[in-house]
Write a protein that holds these residues in place. Sequence first.
Motif, short mmCIF file in Angstrom:
data_model
loop_
_atom_site.label_atom_id
_atom_site.label_comp_id
_atom_site.label_asym_id
_atom_site.label_seq_id
_atom_site.Cartn_x
_atom_site.Cartn_y
_atom_site.Cartn_z
N GLN A 102 -38.62 -1.38 2.77
CA GLN A 102 -39.16 -2.22 3.84
C GLN A 102 -40.56 -1.73 4.20
OE1 GLN A 102 -36.27 -2.97 6.81
NE2 GLN A 102 -37.76 -3.23 8.44
N PRO A 103 -41.51 -2.63 4.36
CA PRO A 103 -42.86 -2.19 4.73
C PRO A 103 -42.85 -1.44 6.06
CG PRO A 103 -42.83 -4.55 4.25
CD PRO A 103 -41.41 -4.07 4.25
N ALA A 104 -43.69 -0.42 6.17
CA ALA A 104 -43.77 0.37 7.39
C ALA A 104 -44.27 -0.47 8.56
CB ALA A 104 -44.65 1.59 7.19
N SER A 105 -45.08 -1.48 8.28
CA SER A 105 -45.51 -2.40 9.33
C SER A 105 -45.54 -3.80 8.76
CB SER A 105 -46.88 -2.01 9.87
OG SER A 105 -47.84 -2.07 8.85
N SER A 106 -45.11 -4.72 9.56
CA SER A 106 -45.02 -6.10 9.13
C SER A 106 -46.36 -6.81 9.35
CB SER A 106 -43.92 -6.80 9.93
OG SER A 106 -44.00 -8.19 9.76
N PRO A 107 -46.80 -7.66 8.42
CA PRO A 107 -48.04 -8.39 8.62
C PRO A 107 -47.97 -9.31 9.83
CG PRO A 107 -47.13 -8.81 6.42
CD PRO A 107 -46.18 -7.92 7.14
N ALA A 108 -46.76 -9.68 10.24
CA ALA A 108 -46.61 -10.57 11.39
C ALA A 108 -46.70 -9.81 12.71
CB ALA A 108 -45.27 -11.30 11.30
N GLU A 109 -46.76 -8.49 12.64
CA GLU A 109 -46.84 -7.70 13.86
C GLU A 109 -48.11 -8.03 14.61
OE1 GLU A 109 -45.01 -3.23 14.03
OE2 GLU A 109 -46.72 -3.59 12.76
N THR A 110 -47.97 -8.12 15.91
CA THR A 110 -49.15 -8.34 16.74
C THR A 110 -49.41 -7.08 17.54
OG1 THR A 110 -47.79 -9.30 18.47
CG2 THR A 110 -48.85 -10.84 16.93
N ALA B 99 -19.20 -10.99 4.30
CA ALA B 99 -20.56 -10.96 3.77
C ALA B 99 -21.12 -9.56 3.97
CB ALA B 99 -21.43 -11.98 4.48
N ARG B 100 -22.00 -9.18 3.08
CA ARG B 100 -22.74 -7.92 3.23
C ARG B 100 -24.19 -8.27 3.54
NH1 ARG B 100 -20.55 -3.51 -1.10
NH2 ARG B 100 -18.56 -3.25 -0.08
N PRO B 101 -24.59 -8.10 4.77
CA PRO B 101 -25.95 -8.49 5.16
C PRO B 101 -27.03 -7.53 4.67
CG PRO B 101 -24.79 -7.58 7.04
CD PRO B 101 -23.80 -7.67 5.92
N GLY B 102 -26.65 -6.38 4.14
CA GLY B 102 -27.63 -5.41 3.67
C GLY B 102 -27.97 -4.40 4.76
N ALA B 103 -28.77 -3.44 4.41
CA ALA B 103 -29.12 -2.36 5.33
C ALA B 103 -29.90 -2.90 6.52
CB ALA B 103 -29.95 -1.30 4.61
N ILE B 104 -29.69 -2.28 7.67
CA ILE B 104 -30.44 -2.63 8.87
C ILE B 104 -31.93 -2.36 8.65
CG2 ILE B 104 -30.89 -1.93 11.26
CD1 ILE B 104 -27.88 -1.44 11.51
N HIS C 299 -29.29 4.39 6.14
CA HIS C 299 -28.51 4.68 4.94
C HIS C 299 -27.35 5.63 5.26
CE1 HIS C 299 -27.88 4.82 0.58
NE2 HIS C 299 -27.45 6.05 0.83
N ALA C 300 -27.65 6.69 6.02
CA ALA C 300 -26.61 7.66 6.38
C ALA C 300 -25.47 7.00 7.16
CB ALA C 300 -27.21 8.81 7.18
N ALA C 301 -25.81 5.98 7.95
CA ALA C 301 -24.80 5.25 8.72
C ALA C 301 -24.01 4.27 7.85
CB ALA C 301 -25.47 4.48 9.86
N GLY C 302 -24.46 4.07 6.62
CA GLY C 302 -23.74 3.18 5.71
C GLY C 302 -24.02 1.72 5.93
N THR C 303 -25.12 1.37 6.62
CA THR C 303 -25.37 -0.04 6.93
C THR C 303 -25.57 -0.88 5.67
OG1 THR C 303 -27.78 0.18 7.21
CG2 THR C 303 -26.40 0.55 9.16
N HIS C 304 -25.95 -0.26 4.56
CA HIS C 304 -26.11 -1.00 3.31
C HIS C 304 -24.77 -1.46 2.74
CE1 HIS C 304 -25.44 3.18 2.30
NE2 HIS C 304 -25.16 2.84 1.04
N GLU C 305 -23.67 -0.91 3.25
CA GLU C 305 -22.33 -1.27 2.79
C GLU C 305 -21.50 -2.00 3.84
OE1 GLU C 305 -20.99 -0.85 -0.24
OE2 GLU C 305 -22.76 0.14 -1.05
N HIS C 306 -22.05 -2.16 5.04
CA HIS C 306 -21.28 -2.83 6.09
C HIS C 306 -20.94 -4.27 5.70
CE1 HIS C 306 -22.69 -0.04 9.58
NE2 HIS C 306 -21.93 0.57 8.71
N GLN C 307 -19.80 -4.71 6.18
CA GLN C 307 -19.37 -6.09 5.95
C GLN C 307 -19.23 -6.79 7.29
OE1 GLN C 307 -15.98 -6.62 3.44
NE2 GLN C 307 -16.68 -5.13 1.94
N GLN C 308 -19.50 -8.09 7.28
CA GLN C 308 -19.33 -8.91 8.47
C GLN C 308 -18.33 -10.01 8.16
OE1 GLN C 308 -23.28 -10.35 9.30
NE2 GLN C 308 -23.71 -8.66 10.71
#
Length: 161
Positions: free
Chosen positions: A142-150, A132-137, A111-120
């Motif tokens: 975002q979940p702290a851990s992904s269910p797909a994590e192995t 396009a605005r892809p959204g924050a990195i 957020h501090a880097a402004g990735t939520h506002e970056h444009q591509q």
Amino acid sequence: MTSTETSQHHAQLRAWAKGNYGLEAATELLIRGFNGRFADPGNPWIHPTTSGHWIDFDTIPAQIGALSGGEQRFLQITSALNDGDTTVNLGRALAGLDRHHVHLILAGIAHAAGTHEHQQIRFRPDRTVTFARPGAIYRWDQPASSPAETPGRGTAVKAIS
């Protein structure tokens, strides 16, 4: 404070920080980390005004000596995201945090880097250009851990009989 008063207090702090990504991120970290207790009125860095409260991030590092190591590290990183003079050794500070708080710090840095506002720039097949605005990195929600994590190496536990 009641939950309604807490929500109003948090909304006021967010409004106070609005417009400066580093200040927004630092404020959000205080609100989300450690059940929000470091954003509560009564902390020495939370100052009242006629319209609510403001946060003096520069004073936090000098006032955290009685807290646990993880709390101190979290607050040091939080203070460093503000535009003030606080600096932090990220390697040391991150190594002492639990997974949940590392997740919050990653979202705060994004957020501090402004990735939520970056444009591509995107090029269409017809050679026209769009933005396009892809959204924050890394997002706050975002979940702290992904269910797909192995599990990685060394994470398996073998039962001893």
